[in-house]
Scaffold this motif. Structure first.
Motif, PDB file in Angstrom:
ATOM      1  N   GLY A   9      56.964  48.924  -8.314  1.00  0.00           N
ATOM      2  CA  GLY A   9      56.721  48.098  -7.139  1.00  0.00           C
ATOM      3  C   GLY A   9      55.531  48.610  -6.354  1.00  0.00           C
ATOM      4  N   THR A  10      54.836  47.687  -5.688  1.00  0.00           N
ATOM      5  CA  THR A  10      53.668  48.031  -4.886  1.00  0.00           C
ATOM      6  C   THR A  10      53.450  46.969  -3.817  1.00  0.00           C
ATOM      7  N   ASN A  11      53.105  47.412  -2.595  1.00  0.00           N
ATOM      8  CA  ASN A  11      52.760  46.430  -1.566  1.00  0.00           C
ATOM      9  C   ASN A  11      51.556  46.862  -0.723  1.00  0.00           C
ATOM     10  N   LEU A  12      50.804  47.841  -1.200  1.00  0.00           N
ATOM     11  CA  LEU A  12      49.580  48.271  -0.511  1.00  0.00           C
ATOM     12  C   LEU A  12      48.405  48.267  -1.490  1.00  0.00           C
ATOM     13  N   GLY A  13      47.233  47.977  -0.960  1.00  0.00           N
ATOM     14  CA  GLY A  13      46.031  48.012  -1.794  1.00  0.00           C
ATOM     15  C   GLY A  13      45.988  46.853  -2.764  1.00  0.00           C
ATOM     16  N   ASN A  14      45.274  47.042  -3.876  1.00  0.00           N
ATOM     17  CA  ASN A  14      45.183  46.022  -4.921  1.00  0.00           C
ATOM     18  C   ASN A  14      46.453  46.124  -5.766  1.00  0.00           C
ATOM     19  N   ARG A  15      47.415  45.290  -5.448  1.00  0.00           N
ATOM     20  CA  ARG A  15      48.740  45.417  -6.048  1.00  0.00           C
ATOM     21  C   ARG A  15      48.728  45.258  -7.565  1.00  0.00           C
ATOM     22  N   ARG A  16      47.982  44.287  -8.072  1.00  0.00           N
ATOM     23  CA  ARG A  16      47.935  44.094  -9.540  1.00  0.00           C
ATOM     24  C   ARG A  16      47.310  45.300 -10.232  1.00  0.00           C
ATOM     25  N   GLU A  17      46.239  45.808  -9.647  1.00  0.00           N
ATOM     26  CA  GLU A  17      45.595  46.991 -10.223  1.00  0.00           C
ATOM     27  C   GLU A  17      46.533  48.198 -10.168  1.00  0.00           C
ATOM     28  N   ASN A  18      47.280  48.351  -9.091  1.00  0.00           N
ATOM     29  CA  ASN A  18      48.254  49.448  -8.992  1.00  0.00           C
ATOM     30  C   ASN A  18      49.272  49.375 -10.123  1.00  0.00           C
ATOM     31  N   ILE A  19      49.766  48.169 -10.397  1.00  0.00           N
ATOM     32  CA  ILE A  19      50.740  47.983 -11.480  1.00  0.00           C
ATOM     33  C   ILE A  19      50.096  48.298 -12.823  1.00  0.00           C
ATOM     34  N   GLU A  20      48.884  47.796 -13.047  1.00  0.00           N
ATOM     35  CA  GLU A  20      48.194  48.065 -14.319  1.00  0.00           C
ATOM     36  C   GLU A  20      47.984  49.556 -14.522  1.00  0.00           C
ATOM     37  N   ARG A  21      47.582  50.257 -13.462  1.00  0.00           N
ATOM     38  CA  ARG A  21      47.369  51.708 -13.567  1.00  0.00           C
ATOM     39  C   ARG A  21      48.684  52.431 -13.852  1.00  0.00           C
ATOM     40  N   ALA A  22      49.758  52.002 -13.206  1.00  0.00           N
ATOM     41  CA  ALA A  22      51.068  52.623 -13.432  1.00  0.00           C
ATOM     42  C   ALA A  22      51.538  52.394 -14.868  1.00  0.00           C
ATOM     43  N   LYS A  79      49.443  60.210  -9.033  1.00  0.00           N
ATOM     44  CA  LYS A  79      48.195  59.950  -9.765  1.00  0.00           C
ATOM     45  C   LYS A  79      47.662  58.543  -9.446  1.00  0.00           C
ATOM     46  N   VAL A  80      48.582  57.585  -9.319  1.00  0.00           N
ATOM     47  CA  VAL A  80      48.182  56.201  -9.024  1.00  0.00           C
ATOM     48  C   VAL A  80      47.809  56.033  -7.556  1.00  0.00           C
ATOM     49  N   GLY A  81      48.276  56.961  -6.686  1.00  0.00           N
ATOM     50  CA  GLY A  81      47.857  56.891  -5.293  1.00  0.00           C
ATOM     51  C   GLY A  81      48.966  56.889  -4.264  1.00  0.00           C
ATOM     52  N   ARG A  82      50.187  57.164  -4.679  1.00  0.00           N
ATOM     53  CA  ARG A  82      51.287  57.182  -3.707  1.00  0.00           C
ATOM     54  C   ARG A  82      51.151  58.371  -2.768  1.00  0.00           C
ATOM     55  N   TYR A  83      51.449  58.113  -1.518  1.00  0.00           N
ATOM     56  CA  TYR A  83      51.495  59.169  -0.516  1.00  0.00           C
ATOM     57  C   TYR A  83      52.771  58.948   0.297  1.00  0.00           C
ATOM     58  N   PRO A  84      53.291  60.015   0.917  1.00  0.00           N
ATOM     59  CA  PRO A  84      54.572  59.891   1.632  1.00  0.00           C
ATOM     60  C   PRO A  84      54.474  58.931   2.822  1.00  0.00           C
ATOM     61  N   THR A  85      55.485  58.078   2.967  1.00  0.00           N
ATOM     62  CA  THR A  85      55.610  57.245   4.171  1.00  0.00           C
ATOM     63  C   THR A  85      57.019  57.481   4.712  1.00  0.00           C
ATOM     64  N   TYR A  86      57.873  56.490   4.660  1.00  0.00           N
ATOM     65  CA  TYR A  86      59.241  56.618   5.134  1.00  0.00           C
ATOM     66  C   TYR A  86      60.127  55.757   4.245  1.00  0.00           C
ATOM     67  N   ARG A  87      61.443  56.007   4.335  1.00  0.00           N
ATOM     68  CA  ARG A  87      62.398  55.300   3.467  1.00  0.00           C
ATOM     69  C   ARG A  87      62.191  53.791   3.562  1.00  0.00           C
ATOM     70  N   TRP A  88      62.055  53.160   2.414  1.00  0.00           N
ATOM     71  CA  TRP A  88      61.843  51.722   2.269  1.00  0.00           C
ATOM     72  C   TRP A  88      60.553  51.246   2.921  1.00  0.00           C
ATOM     73  N   GLY A  89      59.634  52.157   3.156  1.00  0.00           N
ATOM     74  CA  GLY A  89      58.359  51.791   3.777  1.00  0.00           C
ATOM     75  C   GLY A  89      57.363  51.271   2.764  1.00  0.00           C
ATOM     76  N   PRO A  90      56.187  50.874   3.249  1.00  0.00           N
ATOM     77  CA  PRO A  90      55.146  50.378   2.353  1.00  0.00           C
ATOM     78  C   PRO A  90      54.664  51.497   1.433  1.00  0.00           C
ATOM     79  N   ARG A  91      54.222  51.111   0.235  1.00  0.00           N
ATOM     80  CA  ARG A  91      53.736  52.128  -0.696  1.00  0.00           C
ATOM     81  C   ARG A  91      52.763  51.546  -1.698  1.00  0.00           C
ATOM     82  N   VAL A  92      51.858  52.389  -2.110  1.00  0.00           N
ATOM     83  CA  VAL A  92      50.870  52.010  -3.123  1.00  0.00           C
ATOM     84  C   VAL A  92      51.580  51.779  -4.451  1.00  0.00           C
ATOM     85  N   ILE A  93      52.537  52.633  -4.774  1.00  0.00           N
ATOM     86  CA  ILE A  93      53.275  52.489  -6.035  1.00  0.00           C
ATOM     87  C   ILE A  93      54.636  53.147  -5.905  1.00  0.00           C
ATOM     88  N   ASP A  94      55.601  52.571  -6.570  1.00  0.00           N
ATOM     89  CA  ASP A  94      56.946  53.124  -6.636  1.00  0.00           C
ATOM     90  C   ASP A  94      57.439  52.862  -8.053  1.00  0.00           C
TER      91      ASP A  94
END
Length: 134
Positions: A9-22, A79-94
């Motif tokens: 799952g992803t909801n930050l940045g270029n979401r399709r690219e995040n999925i492809e990279r993952a 590696k794909v770009g995830r950084y800590p946020t908060y529980r159920w928060g927005p994220r580059v990749i999960d």
């Protein structure tokens, strides 16, 4: 080789690219991709005031036992770009492990089947990949 269902799952940045990279990183380091669901846009779960997610379910075959696979996936998220946020928060990749064959694990570090499996429609759709084989 174990069959494992992941949800990306992803909801930050270029979401399709995040999925492809993952997906590319999973194929390279975690296991062979057997089948995927369609990419689906879903409403956020838990904290609803954030961008919608793109999600994809992935069935892989892996030689890695569950806890090693979890560690690999956590490294791939970074590696794909995830950084800590908060529980159920927005994220580059999960990347979540939904199912790992018929294995059941319930620890503070890892729970299989994923605890959100019954509550989230998309997780159920992804979990059906294991039934569809591949």
């Amino acid at each position: 080789m174990a069959k494992v269902v992941l949800c990306i799952g992803t909801n930050l940045g270029n979401r399709r690219e995040n999925i492809e990279r993952a997906i590319s990183a999973i194929e390279k380091y975690a296991g062979k991709i057997v089948k995927t669901t369609e990419i689906t846009e879903t409403a956020p779960f838990g904290v609803t005031r954030q961008p919608y997610f793109l999600n994809v379910g992935v069935l892989i075959e892996t030689e890695h036992p569950p806890f090693l696979l979890l560690n690999i996936l956590k490294k791939l998220e970074k590696k794909v770009g995830r950084y800590p946020t908060y529980r159920w928060g927005p994220r580059v990749i999960d990347i979540d492990i939904l199912l790992y064959e018929m294995v059941k694990i319930n620890t503070t570090k890892l729970t299989i089947p994923h605890p959100g499996l019954k509550a989230r429609d998309f997780f159920q759709e992804a979990a059906s990949l294991i039934e569809k084989g591949g």
